[in-house]
Scaffold this active site. Structure first.
Site, short mmCIF file in Angstrom:
data_model
loop_
_atom_site.label_atom_id
_atom_site.label_comp_id
_atom_site.label_asym_id
_atom_site.label_seq_id
_atom_site.Cartn_x
_atom_site.Cartn_y
_atom_site.Cartn_z
N CYS A 265 49.27 30.54 41.41
CA CYS A 265 48.59 31.84 41.38
C CYS A 265 47.65 31.92 40.18
O CYS A 265 47.97 31.43 39.10
CB CYS A 265 49.61 32.95 41.28
N GLY A 266 46.53 32.58 40.38
CA GLY A 266 45.60 32.85 39.29
C GLY A 266 45.61 34.34 38.96
O GLY A 266 46.28 34.80 38.03
N ARG A 267 44.89 35.08 39.79
CA ARG A 267 44.70 36.52 39.62
C ARG A 267 46.00 37.27 39.33
O ARG A 267 46.06 38.12 38.44
CB ARG A 267 44.12 37.04 40.93
N CYS A 342 18.40 44.36 33.59
CA CYS A 342 17.26 44.92 34.31
C CYS A 342 17.32 44.51 35.77
O CYS A 342 16.40 43.87 36.30
CB CYS A 342 15.98 44.44 33.66
#
Ligand SMILES: *Cc1c(COP(=O)(O)O)cnc(C)c1O
Length: 393
Positions: A265-267, A342
């Protein structure tokens, strides 16, 4: 880290605030808790692409079973903090140099993503007198699950399509430079539904079992990927990990897979240890809509733009106002939180309600510890980078 700690950070700052704060003590507690609930037969790896900063990796060393990486650069990041941590190496585009580097750095498992990659790895390993332990990465035919991002269950560049796996099992057997240790399936991302995730795992168990029987194969590893979700729309309603682990225990008891089950797992590990703090530098109204301009934006925190969502945040009010003229503000209105770039794409949350927001207040974006700084285009427009602070204890 609570709101008070965020306020403390703001004390006495005169330059417009722009910072990432990471709470390492929270990270350790969170991951310890996750790992404690997992059934014995399971291991928890961390997919470092979510956040590969050395203090994060360091904090996770004793609390995860290994790291999943997707480049030689990531292998080197891991080895810079630890010589022995088990590494699983994935990615569709591994070059010869990366495969050589993986062998040199004693990577534990290489996730093979194509026939050509398999043949190249065998060829390289033999030249170095080595045998590489591999998992075949599978793109399953069916994935019983909706998701924001899908790497499997449809045509993608990832893994080997399910129908070709039997051929590659047989091919791997003929190649002396590789040893087939199991399968790897990472098919979806950000899944919030624990029951659906269990159904997904059951399907993976079915696939692995069928290949084992059909090919008289014994495997040591079934890597079921990452993809456990973080709820950006409602941070209080998180993935039901405890219930998921209970269901997984029952599934393992019923199916008795004879291999280790690995999560990468990351998140789910690092999202909630990080905050992205930015100061409101201006507020304006155009055609009846309010816009707050932030010192920062998607060049530091690309996640909301990338996922096309309104990122959750809290307002940190600040009373200091140094100018001898009126403070731009909105009260009880909806406002769009814009970065300083921008481009009209530089929006972190659109038409979101606030009780009060003034120039000089700060916004703390929550759940910013994963896929925040690390996926962003830092030098577009050459604004100064945010301060990046790792708080421990
Ligand atoms: C990105 C990735 C992960 C981690 O995914 P999360 O959704 O952050 O859990 C795991 N495995 C592979 C192969 C990946 O590419």
């Amino acid at each position: 880290m609570n709101l008070q700690a965020l306020h403390q950070y703001l004390q006495g700052r005169t330059e417009p605030v722009c910072a990432y704060l990471y709470d390492l003590a929270h990270l350790r507690r969170h991951v310890q808790g996750l790992r404690r609930s997992l059934p014995d037969q399971c291991q928890l790896f961390y997919a470092i692409k979510a956040n590969s900063d050395a203090p994060i990796l360091q904090a996770l060393l004793g609390h995860t079973d290994g790291f999943e990486v997707a480049s030689l650069g990531e292998i080197e990041r891991v080895r810079a903090v630890d010589g022995g941590m088990p590494i699983a190496f994935g990615g569709p585009g591994k070059t010869d140099a990366e495969l050589e580097g993986a062998l040199a750095h004693e990577v534990a498992l290489i996730h093979v993503e194509s026939e050509h990659q398999l043949r190249r790895l065998d060829w390289i390993a033999r030249r170095h007198g080595r045998v590489a332990d591999i998992l075949l990465r599978v793109n399953p035919e069916h994935v019983p699950q909706q998701a924001t991002l899908r790497m499997g269950g449809q045509a993608t560049q990832f893994g080997i399509e399910e129908a070709r796996i039997p051929d590659l099992i047989e091919l791997a057997r003929t190649l002396p430079g590789v040893r087939l240790r199991g399968f790897h399936i990472h098919a979806i991302s950000n899944n919030l539904d624990a029951q659906a995730h269990l159904a997904l795992l059951e399907h993976y168990f079915d696939l692995a079992e069928a290949w084992q029987q059909r090919h008289c194969l014994t495997i040591d590893w079934l890597n079921v990927g990452g993809g456990i979700g973080v709820n950006y729309a409602d941070p209080s309603a998180s993935f039901a990990w405890e219930g998921f682990c209970a269901g997984l225990s029952a599934l393992i008891a019923a199916r008795r897979p004879a291999c280790r089950i690995v999560f990468e797992c990351g998140r789910f590990l690092t999202a909630d240890c990080g905050y992205y703090l930015t100061e409101v530098t201006d507020i304006k109204t155009a055609r009846g809509r309010h816009f707050a301009i932030l010192r920062g934006g998607s060049h530091h925190f690309r996640l909301p733009v990338s996922w096309q969502h309104d990122h959750p945040f809290v307002v940190l009010p600040r009373d200091v106002w140094p100018y001898p003229f009126a403070r731009p503000a909105v009260h009880g209105a909806t406002v769009t939180l814009c970065g300083e770039l921008c481009t009209p794409k530089d929006i972190l949350a659109r038409d979101v309600p606030v009780e009060r927001l003034r120039a000089g207040d700060c916004i703390a974006f929550l759940l910013a510890g994963a896929y925040g700084w690390h996926i962003s285009h830092h030098d577009f427009l050459s604004h100064p980078h945010p301060e990046r602070v790792f708080v421990d204890g």
